[in-house]
Design an enzyme around this catalytic site. Structure first.
Site, PDB file in Angstrom:
ATOM      1  CE  LYS A 160      -5.490   3.964  -1.260  1.00  0.00           C
ATOM      2  NZ  LYS A 160      -5.619   2.483  -1.373  1.00  0.00           N
TER       3      LYS A 160
HETATM    4  C1  LIG Z   1      -6.501   1.751  -2.209  1.00  0.00           C
HETATM    5  C2  LIG Z   1      -6.261   0.293  -2.444  1.00  0.00           C
HETATM    6  C3  LIG Z   1      -6.945  -0.424  -3.447  1.00  0.00           C
HETATM    7  C4  LIG Z   1      -8.002   0.213  -4.327  1.00  0.00           C
HETATM    8  O1  LIG Z   1      -7.469   1.113  -5.248  1.00  0.00           O
HETATM    9  P1  LIG Z   1      -8.402   2.212  -5.956  1.00  0.00           P
HETATM   10  O2  LIG Z   1      -7.491   3.086  -6.708  1.00  0.00           O
HETATM   11  O3  LIG Z   1      -9.084   2.934  -4.813  1.00  0.00           O
HETATM   12  O4  LIG Z   1      -9.382   1.480  -6.800  1.00  0.00           O
HETATM   13  C5  LIG Z   1      -6.652  -1.770  -3.627  1.00  0.00           C
HETATM   14  N1  LIG Z   1      -5.745  -2.395  -2.840  1.00  0.00           N
HETATM   15  C6  LIG Z   1      -5.076  -1.746  -1.866  1.00  0.00           C
HETATM   16  C7  LIG Z   1      -4.110  -2.504  -1.025  1.00  0.00           C
HETATM   17  C8  LIG Z   1      -5.296  -0.377  -1.634  1.00  0.00           C
HETATM   18  O5  LIG Z   1      -4.620   0.251  -0.644  1.00  0.00           O
END
Ligand SMILES: *Cc1c(COP(=O)(O)O)cnc(C)c1O
Length: 455
Positions: free
Chosen positions: A99
Protein backbone atom coordinates in the site's frame (compact mmCIF):
# COMPACT_ATOMS: atom_id res chain seq x y z
CA UNK A 1 -8.59 12.32 -19.82
CA UNK A 2 -12.02 12.49 -18.23
CA UNK A 3 -13.68 10.34 -15.61
CA UNK A 4 -17.24 9.13 -15.06
CA UNK A 5 -18.96 7.43 -12.15
CA UNK A 6 -19.66 3.74 -12.63
CA UNK A 7 -23.30 4.45 -11.68
CA UNK A 8 -24.03 7.74 -13.47
CA UNK A 9 -26.41 7.02 -16.38
CA UNK A 10 -26.04 10.62 -17.59
CA UNK A 11 -22.28 10.09 -17.93
CA UNK A 12 -21.26 13.45 -16.41
CA UNK A 13 -17.53 13.92 -17.00
CA UNK A 14 -15.02 15.07 -14.39
CA UNK A 15 -11.36 15.96 -14.62
CA UNK A 16 -8.84 13.81 -12.76
CA UNK A 17 -8.39 16.37 -9.99
CA UNK A 18 -12.15 16.70 -9.52
CA UNK A 19 -12.52 12.93 -9.24
CA UNK A 20 -9.65 12.79 -6.73
CA UNK A 21 -11.21 15.50 -4.56
CA UNK A 22 -14.56 13.69 -4.57
CA UNK A 23 -13.17 10.22 -3.85
CA UNK A 24 -16.49 8.37 -4.01
CA UNK A 25 -19.11 9.68 -6.47
CA UNK A 26 -22.27 11.18 -4.91
CA UNK A 27 -24.35 8.36 -6.45
CA UNK A 28 -22.22 5.79 -4.60
CA UNK A 29 -20.26 4.81 -7.72
CA UNK A 30 -16.52 4.88 -8.32
CA UNK A 31 -14.75 7.10 -10.83
CA UNK A 32 -13.31 5.35 -13.88
CA UNK A 33 -11.39 6.70 -16.88
CA UNK A 34 -13.46 7.25 -20.05
CA UNK A 35 -10.96 5.25 -22.07
CA UNK A 36 -7.65 3.45 -21.76
CA UNK A 37 -4.65 5.21 -23.27
CA UNK A 38 -1.93 3.00 -24.76
CA UNK A 39 1.52 3.12 -23.21
CA UNK A 40 4.43 2.58 -25.63
CA UNK A 41 8.18 2.44 -25.04
CA UNK A 42 8.21 1.40 -21.43
CA UNK A 43 11.14 -1.01 -21.66
CA UNK A 44 14.34 0.05 -19.91
CA UNK A 45 12.98 3.05 -18.05
CA UNK A 46 13.54 3.77 -14.37
CA UNK A 47 10.66 3.46 -11.92
CA UNK A 48 10.25 7.21 -11.76
CA UNK A 49 10.24 7.56 -15.55
CA UNK A 50 7.64 4.81 -15.85
CA UNK A 51 5.52 6.47 -13.16
CA UNK A 52 5.63 9.76 -15.06
CA UNK A 53 4.80 8.12 -18.39
CA UNK A 54 1.80 6.27 -16.94
CA UNK A 55 0.45 9.07 -14.78
CA UNK A 56 0.68 11.81 -17.37
CA UNK A 57 -1.73 9.84 -19.57
CA UNK A 58 -4.34 9.89 -16.80
CA UNK A 59 -3.68 13.05 -14.80
CA UNK A 60 -4.01 15.39 -17.73
CA UNK A 61 -4.91 18.39 -15.61
CA UNK A 62 -1.54 18.14 -13.85
CA UNK A 63 1.59 19.52 -15.47
CA UNK A 64 4.53 17.26 -16.19
CA UNK A 65 6.65 19.35 -13.81
CA UNK A 66 4.12 18.80 -11.00
CA UNK A 67 4.00 15.07 -11.57
CA UNK A 68 7.80 14.85 -11.66
CA UNK A 69 8.07 16.69 -8.37
CA UNK A 70 5.49 14.51 -6.60
CA UNK A 71 6.98 11.29 -7.95
CA UNK A 72 10.42 12.35 -6.70
CA UNK A 73 9.00 13.22 -3.26
CA UNK A 74 7.18 9.89 -3.07
CA UNK A 75 9.77 7.44 -4.36
CA UNK A 76 13.27 8.84 -4.38
CA UNK A 77 14.14 7.81 -0.83
CA UNK A 78 13.92 4.08 -1.61
CA UNK A 79 14.10 1.62 -4.46
CA UNK A 80 10.39 1.08 -4.99
CA UNK A 81 10.50 -2.42 -6.42
CA UNK A 82 12.88 -5.33 -6.22
CA UNK A 83 12.53 -8.31 -8.49
CA UNK A 84 13.64 -11.55 -6.90
CA UNK A 85 13.20 -14.39 -9.41
CA UNK A 86 9.42 -14.52 -10.01
CA UNK A 87 8.59 -12.33 -7.00
CA UNK A 88 7.87 -8.66 -7.56
CA UNK A 89 8.64 -7.25 -4.12
CA UNK A 90 6.30 -4.32 -3.58
CA UNK A 91 7.15 -3.94 0.10
CA UNK A 92 10.24 -1.75 0.24
CA UNK A 93 8.33 1.36 1.21
CA UNK A 94 7.99 2.96 4.61
CA UNK A 95 5.62 0.43 6.22
CA UNK A 96 6.77 -2.74 4.45
CA UNK A 97 3.55 -3.48 2.54
CA UNK A 98 2.46 -2.73 -1.01
CA UNK A 99 0.00 0.00 0.00
CA UNK A 100 3.01 2.30 0.39
CA UNK A 101 3.42 2.28 -3.39
CA UNK A 102 0.28 4.38 -3.77
CA UNK A 103 0.04 6.05 -0.38
CA UNK A 104 3.44 7.72 -0.57
CA UNK A 105 2.23 9.58 -3.66
CA UNK A 106 -1.41 10.04 -2.65
CA UNK A 107 -1.07 13.10 -0.36
CA UNK A 108 0.65 15.13 -3.09
CA UNK A 109 -1.97 14.25 -5.67
CA UNK A 110 -4.73 15.07 -3.21
CA UNK A 111 -3.40 18.46 -2.08
CA UNK A 112 -2.63 19.47 -5.66
CA UNK A 113 -6.17 18.44 -6.66
CA UNK A 114 -7.62 20.64 -3.92
CA UNK A 115 -5.54 23.60 -5.14
CA UNK A 116 -6.57 23.05 -8.74
CA UNK A 117 -10.21 23.20 -7.72
CA UNK A 118 -9.72 26.29 -5.55
CA UNK A 119 -10.56 24.45 -2.38
CA UNK A 120 -8.51 26.48 0.08
CA UNK A 121 -8.91 24.08 2.94
CA UNK A 122 -6.82 21.63 4.87
CA UNK A 123 -7.63 18.04 3.92
CA UNK A 124 -8.52 15.85 6.88
CA UNK A 125 -8.08 12.18 6.07
CA UNK A 126 -10.08 9.96 8.39
CA UNK A 127 -9.16 6.28 8.28
CA UNK A 128 -10.47 3.23 10.06
CA UNK A 129 -7.91 0.49 9.74
CA UNK A 130 -7.32 -3.13 10.56
CA UNK A 131 -3.58 -2.49 10.23
CA UNK A 132 -1.84 -1.99 6.88
CA UNK A 133 -3.81 0.95 5.52
CA UNK A 134 -3.56 3.09 8.66
CA UNK A 135 0.19 2.78 8.97
CA UNK A 136 0.73 3.46 5.26
CA UNK A 137 -1.62 6.47 5.31
CA UNK A 138 0.09 8.23 8.21
CA UNK A 139 3.63 7.50 7.13
CA UNK A 140 2.78 8.83 3.67
CA UNK A 141 1.15 11.95 5.09
CA UNK A 142 3.45 12.86 7.97
CA UNK A 143 4.30 16.57 7.71
CA UNK A 144 2.77 16.98 4.24
CA UNK A 145 1.54 20.61 4.22
CA UNK A 146 -2.21 21.30 4.27
CA UNK A 147 -3.13 17.84 5.44
CA UNK A 148 -4.18 16.17 8.69
CA UNK A 149 -4.64 12.46 9.22
CA UNK A 150 -6.62 10.78 11.98
CA UNK A 151 -6.52 7.00 12.24
CA UNK A 152 -8.71 4.69 14.32
CA UNK A 153 -7.72 1.08 14.91
CA UNK A 154 -9.36 -1.58 17.09
CA UNK A 155 -7.53 -1.97 20.39
CA UNK A 156 -6.17 -5.51 20.42
CA UNK A 157 -7.19 -6.01 16.77
CA UNK A 158 -3.90 -5.30 15.01
CA UNK A 159 -0.52 -7.04 15.11
CA UNK A 160 2.24 -5.83 17.44
CA UNK A 161 4.24 -4.44 14.52
CA UNK A 162 1.26 -2.64 13.02
CA UNK A 163 0.48 -1.13 16.44
CA UNK A 164 4.08 0.05 16.85
CA UNK A 165 4.12 1.49 13.33
CA UNK A 166 1.06 3.56 14.10
CA UNK A 167 1.69 4.55 17.71
CA UNK A 168 5.24 5.77 17.03
CA UNK A 169 4.41 7.79 13.91
CA UNK A 170 5.75 11.33 14.25
CA UNK A 171 4.29 14.34 12.45
CA UNK A 172 2.46 17.43 13.72
CA UNK A 173 -0.47 16.62 11.44
CA UNK A 174 -0.95 13.00 12.57
CA UNK A 175 -3.19 11.57 15.28
CA UNK A 176 -3.87 7.92 16.08
CA UNK A 177 -6.55 6.47 18.36
CA UNK A 178 -7.14 2.94 19.53
CA UNK A 179 -10.86 2.36 19.92
CA UNK A 180 -12.68 -0.03 22.22
CA UNK A 181 -14.44 -2.20 19.66
CA UNK A 182 -13.65 -4.12 16.50
CA UNK A 183 -12.75 -2.97 13.00
CA UNK A 184 -16.37 -2.83 11.85
CA UNK A 185 -17.23 -0.52 14.79
CA UNK A 186 -14.39 1.80 13.77
CA UNK A 187 -15.37 1.69 10.11
CA UNK A 188 -19.03 2.40 10.83
CA UNK A 189 -18.21 5.29 13.12
CA UNK A 190 -15.90 6.89 10.55
CA UNK A 191 -18.55 6.51 7.85
CA UNK A 192 -21.04 8.27 10.11
CA UNK A 193 -18.67 11.19 10.57
CA UNK A 194 -18.29 11.45 6.79
CA UNK A 195 -22.05 11.70 6.45
CA UNK A 196 -22.46 14.12 9.39
CA UNK A 197 -22.61 17.53 7.64
CA UNK A 198 -23.65 19.19 10.91
CA UNK A 199 -20.44 18.05 12.60
CA UNK A 200 -18.28 18.99 9.62
CA UNK A 201 -19.79 22.47 9.46
CA UNK A 202 -18.02 23.23 12.75
CA UNK A 203 -14.72 23.02 10.90
CA UNK A 204 -14.86 25.58 8.13
CA UNK A 205 -11.18 25.48 7.28
CA UNK A 206 -11.18 21.74 6.74
CA UNK A 207 -12.45 19.31 4.13
CA UNK A 208 -13.03 15.73 5.28
CA UNK A 209 -11.98 12.99 2.91
CA UNK A 210 -10.74 9.43 2.81
CA UNK A 211 -7.63 7.67 1.57
CA UNK A 212 -9.12 4.27 0.97
CA UNK A 213 -8.58 2.35 -2.20
CA UNK A 214 -11.67 3.60 -4.01
CA UNK A 215 -9.87 6.92 -4.63
CA UNK A 216 -8.38 7.23 -8.13
CA UNK A 217 -5.19 8.62 -6.64
CA UNK A 218 -4.62 5.24 -5.02
CA UNK A 219 -5.48 3.15 -8.04
CA UNK A 220 -3.46 4.89 -10.77
CA UNK A 221 -0.01 4.69 -9.11
CA UNK A 222 -0.45 0.92 -8.88
CA UNK A 223 -0.53 0.54 -12.68
CA UNK A 224 3.10 1.64 -12.78
CA UNK A 225 4.68 -1.43 -11.23
CA UNK A 226 3.07 -3.78 -13.72
CA UNK A 227 4.83 -2.03 -16.60
CA UNK A 228 8.02 -1.63 -14.61
CA UNK A 229 8.23 -5.29 -13.51
CA UNK A 230 7.64 -6.40 -17.10
CA UNK A 231 10.44 -4.13 -18.26
CA UNK A 232 12.77 -5.48 -15.56
CA UNK A 233 12.05 -9.04 -16.67
CA UNK A 234 12.94 -8.09 -20.25
CA UNK A 235 16.18 -6.53 -18.99
CA UNK A 236 16.98 -9.65 -16.97
CA UNK A 237 16.45 -11.79 -20.07
CA UNK A 238 13.58 -13.75 -18.50
CA UNK A 239 11.23 -12.78 -21.32
CA UNK A 240 11.52 -11.20 -24.75
CA UNK A 241 9.90 -7.85 -25.42
CA UNK A 242 6.28 -8.46 -26.47
CA UNK A 243 6.08 -11.95 -24.90
CA UNK A 244 2.96 -12.55 -22.80
CA UNK A 245 3.19 -13.04 -19.02
CA UNK A 246 0.83 -13.92 -16.18
CA UNK A 247 0.61 -12.07 -12.88
CA UNK A 248 -0.51 -13.67 -9.63
CA UNK A 249 -2.08 -11.17 -7.23
CA UNK A 250 -2.97 -11.86 -3.56
CA UNK A 251 -6.33 -10.12 -3.46
CA UNK A 252 -8.69 -8.52 -0.95
CA UNK A 253 -10.29 -5.27 -2.08
CA UNK A 254 -9.45 -5.95 -5.76
CA UNK A 255 -7.33 -2.77 -6.00
CA UNK A 256 -3.98 -4.28 -6.88
CA UNK A 257 -5.33 -6.75 -9.45
CA UNK A 258 -7.54 -4.06 -11.01
CA UNK A 259 -4.41 -2.00 -11.67
CA UNK A 260 -3.01 -5.06 -13.49
CA UNK A 261 -6.20 -5.25 -15.54
CA UNK A 262 -5.85 -1.56 -16.44
CA UNK A 263 -2.21 -2.19 -17.45
CA UNK A 264 -3.41 -4.97 -19.77
CA UNK A 265 -5.96 -2.59 -21.29
CA UNK A 266 -3.14 -0.10 -21.85
CA UNK A 267 -1.24 -2.62 -23.95
CA UNK A 268 0.90 -4.60 -21.51
CA UNK A 269 1.11 -8.17 -22.89
CA UNK A 270 -0.69 -9.95 -20.05
CA UNK A 271 -2.21 -13.38 -20.56
CA UNK A 272 -3.90 -14.17 -17.22
CA UNK A 273 -4.30 -12.32 -13.96
CA UNK A 274 -4.62 -14.95 -11.25
CA UNK A 275 -6.75 -13.74 -8.36
CA UNK A 276 -5.40 -15.51 -5.26
CA UNK A 277 -7.77 -15.53 -2.29
CA UNK A 278 -7.64 -16.93 1.22
CA UNK A 279 -10.62 -18.74 2.76
CA UNK A 280 -12.65 -15.52 2.47
CA UNK A 281 -13.35 -16.75 -1.04
CA UNK A 282 -16.08 -14.40 -2.26
CA UNK A 283 -13.98 -13.38 -5.29
CA UNK A 284 -13.03 -16.97 -6.04
CA UNK A 285 -16.69 -17.91 -6.30
CA UNK A 286 -17.44 -14.81 -8.37
CA UNK A 287 -14.76 -15.54 -10.94
CA UNK A 288 -15.74 -19.22 -11.14
CA UNK A 289 -19.52 -18.72 -11.34
CA UNK A 290 -20.32 -15.07 -12.15
CA UNK A 291 -22.26 -14.79 -8.88
CA UNK A 292 -21.04 -12.52 -6.10
CA UNK A 293 -22.55 -13.54 -2.76
CA UNK A 294 -21.40 -11.80 0.38
CA UNK A 295 -23.77 -13.78 2.62
CA UNK A 296 -21.19 -16.01 4.23
CA UNK A 297 -19.08 -16.40 7.34
CA UNK A 298 -16.22 -13.95 7.72
CA UNK A 299 -12.99 -15.79 8.59
CA UNK A 300 -9.94 -14.38 10.36
CA UNK A 301 -6.92 -15.81 8.52
CA UNK A 302 -3.13 -15.65 8.55
CA UNK A 303 -3.37 -13.15 5.66
CA UNK A 304 -5.50 -10.51 7.44
CA UNK A 305 -5.10 -7.79 4.79
CA UNK A 306 -7.12 -10.02 2.45
CA UNK A 307 -9.91 -10.75 4.95
CA UNK A 308 -12.74 -8.97 3.22
CA UNK A 309 -16.24 -9.78 1.99
CA UNK A 310 -17.04 -6.56 0.13
CA UNK A 311 -14.40 -5.97 -2.50
CA UNK A 312 -15.10 -2.36 -3.38
CA UNK A 313 -12.83 -2.03 -6.42
CA UNK A 314 -14.56 -4.93 -8.13
CA UNK A 315 -17.22 -2.43 -9.19
CA UNK A 316 -14.77 -0.82 -11.61
CA UNK A 317 -14.07 -4.19 -13.21
CA UNK A 318 -17.76 -5.07 -13.45
CA UNK A 319 -18.40 -1.67 -15.06
CA UNK A 320 -15.78 -2.39 -17.67
CA UNK A 321 -17.43 -5.71 -18.50
CA UNK A 322 -21.12 -4.83 -18.47
CA UNK A 323 -21.47 -1.02 -18.41
CA UNK A 324 -23.31 1.51 -16.31
CA UNK A 325 -26.90 0.26 -16.37
CA UNK A 326 -25.97 -3.28 -15.44
CA UNK A 327 -23.72 -1.95 -12.65
CA UNK A 328 -26.69 -0.09 -11.19
CA UNK A 329 -28.78 -3.25 -11.25
CA UNK A 330 -25.98 -5.37 -9.80
CA UNK A 331 -25.18 -3.01 -6.94
CA UNK A 332 -28.84 -2.41 -6.07
CA UNK A 333 -29.17 -6.18 -5.84
CA UNK A 334 -26.02 -6.41 -3.72
CA UNK A 335 -27.43 -3.82 -1.35
CA UNK A 336 -30.83 -5.50 -1.07
CA UNK A 337 -29.90 -9.17 -1.07
CA UNK A 338 -26.12 -9.36 -0.73
CA UNK A 339 -25.93 -11.08 -4.13
CA UNK A 340 -25.50 -10.16 -7.78
CA UNK A 341 -24.68 -12.09 -10.94
CA UNK A 342 -23.18 -11.30 -14.32
CA UNK A 343 -23.00 -13.57 -17.33
CA UNK A 344 -20.09 -12.00 -19.22
CA UNK A 345 -17.09 -14.33 -19.38
CA UNK A 346 -13.98 -13.20 -17.50
CA UNK A 347 -11.39 -15.01 -19.57
CA UNK A 348 -8.55 -12.65 -18.61
CA UNK A 349 -8.93 -13.74 -14.97
CA UNK A 350 -8.44 -17.03 -13.24
CA UNK A 351 -8.58 -17.79 -9.54
CA UNK A 352 -7.48 -20.14 -6.79
CA UNK A 353 -8.23 -20.20 -3.09
CA UNK A 354 -5.71 -21.09 -0.39
CA UNK A 355 -6.32 -22.18 3.22
CA UNK A 356 -4.21 -21.18 6.23
CA UNK A 357 -2.72 -24.65 6.38
CA UNK A 358 -1.70 -24.47 2.72
CA UNK A 359 -0.29 -20.98 3.33
CA UNK A 360 2.04 -22.28 6.05
CA UNK A 361 3.04 -25.25 3.85
CA UNK A 362 3.78 -22.81 1.02
CA UNK A 363 6.06 -20.70 3.23
CA UNK A 364 7.90 -23.85 4.30
CA UNK A 365 8.24 -25.28 0.81
CA UNK A 366 9.80 -22.15 -0.67
CA UNK A 367 12.10 -21.70 2.30
CA UNK A 368 13.30 -25.31 2.01
CA UNK A 369 13.89 -25.11 -1.75
CA UNK A 370 15.12 -21.52 -2.20
CA UNK A 371 15.93 -20.18 1.31
CA UNK A 372 13.50 -17.39 0.45
CA UNK A 373 11.02 -16.23 3.10
CA UNK A 374 7.47 -15.43 1.98
CA UNK A 375 5.01 -13.41 4.03
CA UNK A 376 1.60 -15.11 4.41
CA UNK A 377 -0.10 -12.93 1.77
CA UNK A 378 2.55 -13.65 -0.84
CA UNK A 379 2.43 -17.32 0.17
CA UNK A 380 -1.27 -17.35 -0.75
CA UNK A 381 -0.16 -16.12 -4.19
CA UNK A 382 2.59 -18.74 -4.43
CA UNK A 383 0.31 -21.68 -3.53
CA UNK A 384 -2.46 -20.35 -5.78
CA UNK A 385 0.01 -20.32 -8.66
CA UNK A 386 1.06 -23.93 -8.03
CA UNK A 387 -2.58 -25.03 -7.99
CA UNK A 388 -3.30 -23.08 -11.16
CA UNK A 389 -0.34 -24.57 -12.97
CA UNK A 390 -1.26 -28.12 -11.97
CA UNK A 391 -4.85 -27.60 -13.08
CA UNK A 392 -4.18 -25.88 -16.42
CA UNK A 393 -0.64 -26.82 -17.45
CA UNK A 394 -0.15 -23.15 -18.41
CA UNK A 395 3.59 -22.53 -18.76
CA UNK A 396 3.40 -18.81 -19.52
CA UNK A 397 6.17 -16.94 -17.66
CA UNK A 398 4.54 -15.77 -14.44
CA UNK A 399 5.31 -13.11 -11.85
CA UNK A 400 3.92 -13.15 -8.33
CA UNK A 401 3.05 -9.86 -6.68
CA UNK A 402 4.74 -9.95 -3.30
CA UNK A 403 2.64 -7.67 -1.14
CA UNK A 404 4.31 -7.61 2.28
CA UNK A 405 7.62 -8.17 3.98
CA UNK A 406 7.70 -11.37 6.08
CA UNK A 407 8.90 -9.15 8.93
CA UNK A 408 5.52 -7.46 9.00
CA UNK A 409 3.76 -10.77 9.76
CA UNK A 410 6.34 -12.57 11.90
CA UNK A 411 3.88 -14.80 13.78
CA UNK A 412 2.73 -16.69 10.69
CA UNK A 413 6.31 -17.00 9.46
CA UNK A 414 7.38 -18.28 12.86
CA UNK A 415 4.72 -20.98 12.93
CA UNK A 416 5.86 -22.17 9.50
CA UNK A 417 9.62 -21.91 9.94
CA UNK A 418 10.59 -21.22 13.55
CA UNK A 419 13.06 -18.42 14.26
CA UNK A 420 14.45 -17.46 10.87
CA UNK A 421 13.66 -13.75 10.77
CA UNK A 422 17.04 -12.35 11.72
CA UNK A 423 17.57 -9.48 9.34
CA UNK A 424 14.64 -7.04 9.51
CA UNK A 425 14.44 -4.08 7.14
CA UNK A 426 15.28 -0.72 8.74
CA UNK A 427 11.66 0.43 8.69
CA UNK A 428 10.88 -2.37 11.14
CA UNK A 429 14.07 -2.66 13.22
CA UNK A 430 14.01 1.07 13.98
CA UNK A 431 10.52 0.82 15.47
CA UNK A 432 11.74 -0.53 18.79
CA UNK A 433 13.77 2.54 19.67
CA UNK A 434 11.04 5.01 18.76
CA UNK A 435 8.99 6.81 21.41
CA UNK A 436 5.31 5.93 21.60
CA UNK A 437 3.51 9.17 20.71
CA UNK A 438 -0.07 7.98 20.46
CA UNK A 439 -1.48 6.30 23.55
CA UNK A 440 -5.13 7.35 23.52
CA UNK A 441 -7.76 4.65 23.79
CA UNK A 442 -11.28 5.94 23.31
CA UNK A 443 -14.86 4.72 23.31
CA UNK A 444 -16.32 4.64 19.86
CA UNK A 445 -19.11 7.08 20.72
CA UNK A 446 -16.46 9.74 21.47
CA UNK A 447 -14.84 9.89 18.08
CA UNK A 448 -16.33 13.26 17.13
CA UNK A 449 -14.94 14.79 20.30
CA UNK A 450 -11.55 13.19 19.62
CA UNK A 451 -11.42 14.55 16.07
CA UNK A 452 -12.59 17.98 17.25
CA UNK A 453 -9.94 18.20 19.98
CA UNK A 454 -7.19 17.32 17.53
CA UNK A 455 -8.29 19.81 14.87
C1 LIG B 1 -4.10 -4.65 1.11
C2 LIG B 1 -3.25 -5.87 0.96
C3 LIG B 1 -3.59 -6.90 0.06
C4 LIG B 1 -4.84 -6.87 -0.79
O1 LIG B 1 -4.79 -5.91 -1.80
P1 LIG B 1 -6.12 -5.39 -2.52
O2 LIG B 1 -5.71 -4.29 -3.39
O3 LIG B 1 -7.02 -4.94 -1.39
O4 LIG B 1 -6.71 -6.55 -3.25
C5 LIG B 1 -2.74 -8.00 -0.05
N1 LIG B 1 -1.63 -8.10 0.72
C6 LIG B 1 -1.28 -7.13 1.60
C7 LIG B 1 -0.06 -7.32 2.42
C8 LIG B 1 -2.07 -5.98 1.75
O5 LIG B 1 -1.71 -5.04 2.65
Amino acid sequence: MNYVSTRDITGEKLTASQAIVKGLAPDGGLYVPCDFPQLHNYIGNSYEETALNVLKLYLTDFTEAELKEYIALAYSEFLPIKICNEYVELFHGRTAAFKDMALQLFPYLLTASLRKNNVNKTAVILTATSGDTGSAVISGMADVPNTRAVVFYPEGGVSDIQKLQMSTQAGENIKVFAIRGNFDDAQTAVKEVFEDRQFQSNFDDYIFTSANSINLARLLPQIVYYFYSYSEWVKLGKIKEGEVVNYVVPTGNFGNILAGYYAKKMGLPVNKLLCATNSNNVLYDFIKTGTYDKNREFALTLSPSMDILISSNLERFVYDLVGCEAVNEAYASLKNTGVFSITKPMSMLDTEMVSDEETLQGIKKIYDSDAYILDPHTAVGQVAYEKYKNRTGDNTPTMIMSTASPYKFPDAVKSALGNVLNNPPKSISLLNGKPVLHKDVIDIQNIREAIGDFL
